[in-house]
Design an enzyme around this catalytic site. Structure first.
Site, PDB file in Angstrom:
ATOM      1  CB  CYS A 243      -2.516  -1.227   2.862  1.00  0.00           C
ATOM      2  SG  CYS A 243      -2.126   0.415   3.467  1.00  0.00           S
TER       3      CYS A 243
ATOM      4  NE  ARG B 216      -2.002   4.760   0.355  1.00  0.00           N
ATOM      5  CZ  ARG B 216      -2.405   3.712   1.061  1.00  0.00           C
ATOM      6  NH1 ARG B 216      -1.777   2.557   0.924  1.00  0.00           N
ATOM      7  NH2 ARG B 216      -3.435   3.800   1.881  1.00  0.00           N
TER       8      ARG B 216
END
Lengths: 72, 212
Positions: free
Chosen positions: B49, B126
């Site tokens: 991330c 995601r």
């Protein structure tokens, strides 16, 4: 509220908005003048309206007596 | 058993929300008039991330030139988000300038179907939602927890969508700005005959390209 701290003080971007609102302006005009994204201006205006520091009249926003006290 | 909510679809209005973010309380309607990339990440302070956030910040100026805003989201508190973006600036030298939703109650994540319970019940996948200035969903991308997104593809997708919007054309596989575009195929026999006389790069009546 994001632009009004719990102790009543204002963020720099909120002060910048109040300073340009002695004459009524649209969010788009404010965004251009203070060079901040429109989404941030809309969000801040909502907070400042709730705090009675600005008022909306026919799509334009203007500083109130309360707002003037805060920036004076 | 957890209720399965239907996910928003391309072409439908984006679900409205109000959320706490690192830039204050924002509503989807605050973005009216600009394009928006609403994306989720699994968790703050995780390596994949972090690379994605740095890459998103890397294209933010290019997105702004195209009237596109970025809005991140994860199921973390606003204090965690603030600490993480400050950490990214301190350790990686990159200031994250876009807001991030603190979706602790999973409200926005549920609205947009960002949680894949088969993968994780506590983290968002995601996901990427491209929302147009009229707040309609124009594209959706999903990647699993393990795999960082191709951020360059997201910029390419924006260019393709905006090219379609401006010129009413489609874009072929691997299209890049400057490449030829696809002319929409004719939908009557008469127009098909007419198409063959046009000055396009014509492979056949249904397959023509042109420069823009």
């Amino acid at each position: 509220m994001a632009c009004v701290n719990p102790d009543g003080t204002l963020s720099e971007s909120a002060k910048a908005i109040l300073l340009v609102l002695k004459e009524a302006k649209t969010p788009e005009e404010i965004s251009r003048i203070i060079d901040q994204p429109l989404f941030k201006v809309r969000s801040a205006l909502r907070d400042l309206t709730t705090a009675n520091m600005v008022q909306e009249i026919q799509g334009k926003f203007q500083i109130t007596e309360e707002g003037l006290k805060v920036i004076s | 058993m957890e209720q399965v909510k239907s996910m928003p679809r391309i072409g439908e209005p984006a679900p409205q929300f109000e959320a706490v973010t690192t830039h204050g309380t924002l509503r989807l309607e605050d973005y009216k008039g600009s394009w928006l990339i609403l994306f989720s990440h699994p968790a703050d302070f995780t390596p994949v991330c972090t690379t994605e956030f740095i890459a998103f910040q890397g294209i933010y100026d290019e997105l702004k030139k195209r009237n596109v805003e970025l809005l991140g989201l994860s199921i973390d508190s606003v204090y965690s988000h603030i600490a993480w973006v400050r950490n990214i600036e301190e350790k990686m030298g990159v200031k994250i300038k876009f807001p991030v939703i603190a979706d602790l109650n999973k409200e926005v994540a549920s609205l947009y179907g960002m949680i894949m319970p088969g993968e994780s019940k506590t983290e968002t996948s995601r996901a990427v939602f491209v929302i147009d200035p009229e707040q309609k969903i124009r594209a959706i991308i999903y990647y699993p927890l393990t795999t960082g997104r191709n951020i360059d593809e997201i910029l390419r997708l924006i260019d393709a969508l905006q090219t379609h919007e401006k010129f009413k054309v489609a874009t072929p596989a691997n299209w890049r700005p400057g490449d030829d575009v696809i002319v929409p195929p004719p939908n009557t026999q008469e127009m098909a005959e007419q198409r063959m006389k046009e000055k396009y790069d014509i492979k056949d009546w249904y397959f023509s390209k042109k420069k823009i």
